[in-house]
Enzyme design. Structure first.
Site, mmCIF file in Angstrom:
data_model
loop_
_atom_site.group_PDB
_atom_site.id
_atom_site.type_symbol
_atom_site.label_atom_id
_atom_site.label_comp_id
_atom_site.label_asym_id
_atom_site.label_seq_id
_atom_site.Cartn_x
_atom_site.Cartn_y
_atom_site.Cartn_z
ATOM 1 N N THR A 90 -9.696 -0.245 10.638
ATOM 2 C CA THR A 90 -8.452 -1.143 10.142
ATOM 3 C C THR A 90 -8.410 -2.182 11.478
ATOM 4 O O THR A 90 -8.082 -1.561 12.372
ATOM 5 C CB THR A 90 -6.982 -0.280 9.783
ATOM 6 N N HIS A 97 -3.142 -4.853 4.017
ATOM 7 C CA HIS A 97 -2.500 -4.091 4.168
ATOM 8 C C HIS A 97 -1.234 -3.548 3.296
ATOM 9 O O HIS A 97 0.092 -3.311 3.645
ATOM 10 C CB HIS A 97 -1.849 -4.048 5.615
ATOM 11 N N LYS A 120 -11.906 -2.821 7.375
ATOM 12 C CA LYS A 120 -10.881 -2.937 6.499
ATOM 13 C C LYS A 120 -9.795 -3.957 7.079
ATOM 14 O O LYS A 120 -9.328 -4.055 8.170
ATOM 15 C CB LYS A 120 -10.339 -1.572 6.399
ATOM 16 N N SER A 139 -6.172 8.787 6.902
ATOM 17 C CA SER A 139 -5.695 8.168 7.840
ATOM 18 C C SER A 139 -5.638 8.701 9.218
ATOM 19 O O SER A 139 -5.340 10.004 9.601
ATOM 20 C CB SER A 139 -4.325 7.582 7.328
ATOM 21 N N TYR A 169 -7.584 3.677 13.539
ATOM 22 C CA TYR A 169 -6.873 2.738 14.448
ATOM 23 C C TYR A 169 -7.361 2.721 15.840
ATOM 24 O O TYR A 169 -7.540 3.917 16.357
ATOM 25 C CB TYR A 169 -5.326 2.677 14.437
#
Length: 331
Positions: free
Chosen positions: A156, A243, A219, A106, A130
């Site tokens: 994402t 999510h 995603k 992440s 992100y």
């Protein structure tokens, strides 16, 4: 206590993690109806088992964008692994390597990309991104990940703003002072999640493409319309995801959304999912409905909370054994 199934790890994590950490990992948005429906939807799906078929030898390997993994379960991107285990994402990376599967690291890791890469050299790792308002920060992260040998970029796309997770609001959740979002240190005051860029659109796929040679996996897709757009914008993979029910409450359960996305894509890109996987039979249901692979989020954190790398390996091994057994019993 013998750890027999994933809910044993969940019970352990709930008992032993600090409440603020447990609440953060467990949180869904608003009433948590989508979070809970992710799990319940699998229970409504029934197999049609076939009998007297030779199941003495089974091959459970698969490939993600051409790279072989030992079975079709990877580790989804989740933040703040040090809340579950002191070694954080380094333990996650080592467990994924030991089980020969994919780990998606992440943006909001509590270890650096460099530490994650070094913890499990030669393993299959993707990087989840992100996009922040400060585009230079995102650009630098993508280029760091590629230079370190990460093999996929997972964008994402369902978080222009953070969903309302009531327990986090009540608890005033923030990272403990000794923990940092290591990949973003010095970039900005990272506890302000409002620094996510809510203006991101499909055109930004072209911008990402200009920064990297890595395959792009998107995603957060839940509809055939967005699946079509993803294919049209040249992504290599789709992760059907809500999510973990942490964003918009009242959307579809993941396994239900999968069917629509698979139908729209028609095999043009690989389709995966995350959300609600709790048993090996859930994995088989997802594959039967067209997923190439599934990714686990919360169960990976429960494994870490139990015994770090060893606990997470145990979670993966249980899923692997249950998946193999379900395949055999379904014929």
């Amino acid at each position: 206590m013998a750890m027999v199934c994933l809910s044993d790890f969940e019970a352990y994590a709930k008992k032993y993690l600090p409440k603020i950490a447990w609440d953060f990992f467990a949180a869904g948005a608003d009433d948590c109806s989508t979070r809970d429906e992710n799990i319940l939807a699998y229970k409504r799906i029934r197999f049609r088992p076939r009998i007297l078929r030779d199941v003495s030898v089974m091959d459970i390997r698969t490939k993600l964008l051409g790279t072989e993994i030992s079975f079709p379960v990877g580790i989804a991107p989740t933040g703040f692994h040090q809340l579950a285990w002191p070694d954080g994402e380094k333990s996650t990376a080592r467990a994924a390597k030991a089980m020969n599967t994919c780990y998606i690291a992440s943006t909001y890791s509590t270890c650096t990309l460099e530490e994650i890469s070094a913890a499990a050299p030669g393993s299959l790792q993707w990087f989840q991104l992100y996009i922040h308002r400060n585009r230079a920060v995102s650009q630098q992260l993508v280029q760091r990940a590629e230079a370190l040998g990460f093999q996929g970029l997972v964008l994402t796309a369902d978080l222009p703003y953070t969903g309302k997770r009531r327990d986090d609001v009540r608890n005033g959740f923030r990272l403990p002072p000794h923990m940092k979002l290591k990949n973003l240190e010095g970039a900005f005051e990272v506890c302000k999640m409002s620094l996510l860029d809510p203006s991101v659109t499909w055109n930004d796929i072209y911008w990402l493409r200009s920064l990297t040679h890595l395959p792009i996996i998107i995603k957060g897709i839940l509809t055939k319309e967005d699946a079509e757009l993803a294919v049209r914008h040249g992504v290599q993979g789709i992760i059907v995801s809500n999510h973990g029910g942490r964003q918009l409450d009242g959307g579809p359960a993941i396994i239900d959304a999968l069917v629509e996305v698979v139908e729209a894509v028609q095999g043009r890109v690989e389709v995966y999912l995350d959300g609600g996987i709790r048993k090996g039979s859930d994995v088989l249901k997802a594959l039967a409905l067209g997923a190439k692979c599934v990714f686990i989020g919360r169960p990976a954190l429960w494994g870490l909370a139990y015994k770090g790398e060893e606990g997470l390996q145990e979670v993966l091994r249980i899923l692997q054994d249950e998946f193999r057994l379900s395949m055999a019993l379904a014929g």
